[in-house]
Scaffold this motif. Structure first.
Motif, PDB file in Angstrom:
ATOM      1  N   GLY A  64      55.349  27.902  19.832  1.00 21.79           N
ATOM      2  CA  GLY A  64      54.366  27.458  18.932  1.00 21.79           C
ATOM      3  C   GLY A  64      54.761  26.728  17.988  1.00 21.79           C
ATOM      4  O   GLY A  64      54.297  25.210  17.794  1.00 21.79           O
ATOM      5  N   GLU A  65      54.877  27.629  17.659  1.00 18.05           N
ATOM      6  CA  GLU A  65      55.790  27.322  15.942  1.00 18.05           C
ATOM      7  C   GLU A  65      56.919  26.307  16.122  1.00 18.05           C
ATOM      8  O   GLU A  65      57.010  25.375  15.087  1.00 18.05           O
ATOM      9  N   THR A  66      57.689  26.504  16.755  1.00 16.32           N
ATOM     10  CA  THR A  66      58.231  25.545  17.031  1.00 16.32           C
ATOM     11  C   THR A  66      58.574  24.114  17.315  1.00 16.32           C
ATOM     12  O   THR A  66      59.026  22.788  16.874  1.00 16.32           O
ATOM     13  N   VAL A  67      57.391  23.919  18.117  1.00 15.63           N
ATOM     14  CA  VAL A  67      57.380  23.127  19.525  1.00 15.63           C
ATOM     15  C   VAL A  67      56.466  22.022  17.778  1.00 15.63           C
ATOM     16  O   VAL A  67      56.173  20.529  17.082  1.00 15.63           O
ATOM     17  N   TYR A  68      56.032  22.520  16.848  1.00 12.95           N
ATOM     18  CA  TYR A  68      54.740  22.055  16.073  1.00 12.95           C
ATOM     19  C   TYR A  68      56.093  22.102  14.590  1.00 12.95           C
ATOM     20  O   TYR A  68      55.184  20.642  14.410  1.00 12.95           O
ATOM     21  N   LEU A  73      66.190  24.970  15.584  1.00 12.43           N
ATOM     22  CA  LEU A  73      67.173  26.046  15.439  1.00 12.43           C
ATOM     23  C   LEU A  73      66.533  27.089  15.569  1.00 12.43           C
ATOM     24  O   LEU A  73      67.183  28.565  15.948  1.00 12.43           O
ATOM     25  N   ASN A  74      64.735  27.406  15.423  1.00 10.84           N
ATOM     26  CA  ASN A  74      64.223  28.849  15.316  1.00 10.84           C
ATOM     27  C   ASN A  74      63.943  29.196  16.880  1.00 10.84           C
ATOM     28  O   ASN A  74      64.147  30.611  17.326  1.00 10.84           O
ATOM     29  N   LEU A  75      64.323  27.943  17.551  1.00  9.89           N
ATOM     30  CA  LEU A  75      64.273  29.069  19.127  1.00  9.89           C
ATOM     31  C   LEU A  75      65.786  30.026  19.016  1.00  9.89           C
ATOM     32  O   LEU A  75      65.072  30.795  20.647  1.00  9.89           O
TER      33      LEU A  75
END
Length: 112
Positions: A64-68, A73-75
């Motif tokens: 959710g936060e990575t898409v936002y 890289l957070n994935l």
């Protein structure tokens, strides 16, 4: 704070893995025996489900936060969570997430 998160991610990767490898060496059963040990009694089964639910929750949050934020890289925290454990994936994600946004010097000072 960033160094604390990074240190916790490294500790969370090494310490549990040491015990997993020790168990596999001691029993000679490999990964299958390790997974079987997670369900040997009600206590370990409960702990296994607790960590599984925490890992799924962390994954939903990371996605959710990575898409936002579009911080792809957070994935990397997702495979770290499922291949190593929540003890590595969560602090790794917090370390990655605490990177200052470009041009945000105030946040850089707070998390260094």
């Amino acid at each position: 704070m960033r160094l604390v998160f990074l240190a916790l991610a490294l500790w969370g990767a090494v310490h549990p893995m040491w015990w997993f490898v020790k168990h596999m060496r001691d029993t000679g059963t490999g990964l299958g025996g390790l997974i079987d040990a997670w369900y040997v009694n009600a206590s370990t089964t409960g702990l296994t489900w607790d960590l599984t639910i925490a890992a799924i929750t962390l994954t939903v949050w990371v996605i959710g936060e990575t898409v936002y934020r579009r911080a792809w890289l957070n994935l990397i925290a997702i495979p770290a969570t499922f291949c190593i454990g929540v003890s590595c994936g969560l602090p790794l994600y917090l370390w990655l997430r605490s990177r200052p946004a470009p041009g945000n010097v105030g946040a850089a000072r707070l998390f260094c």
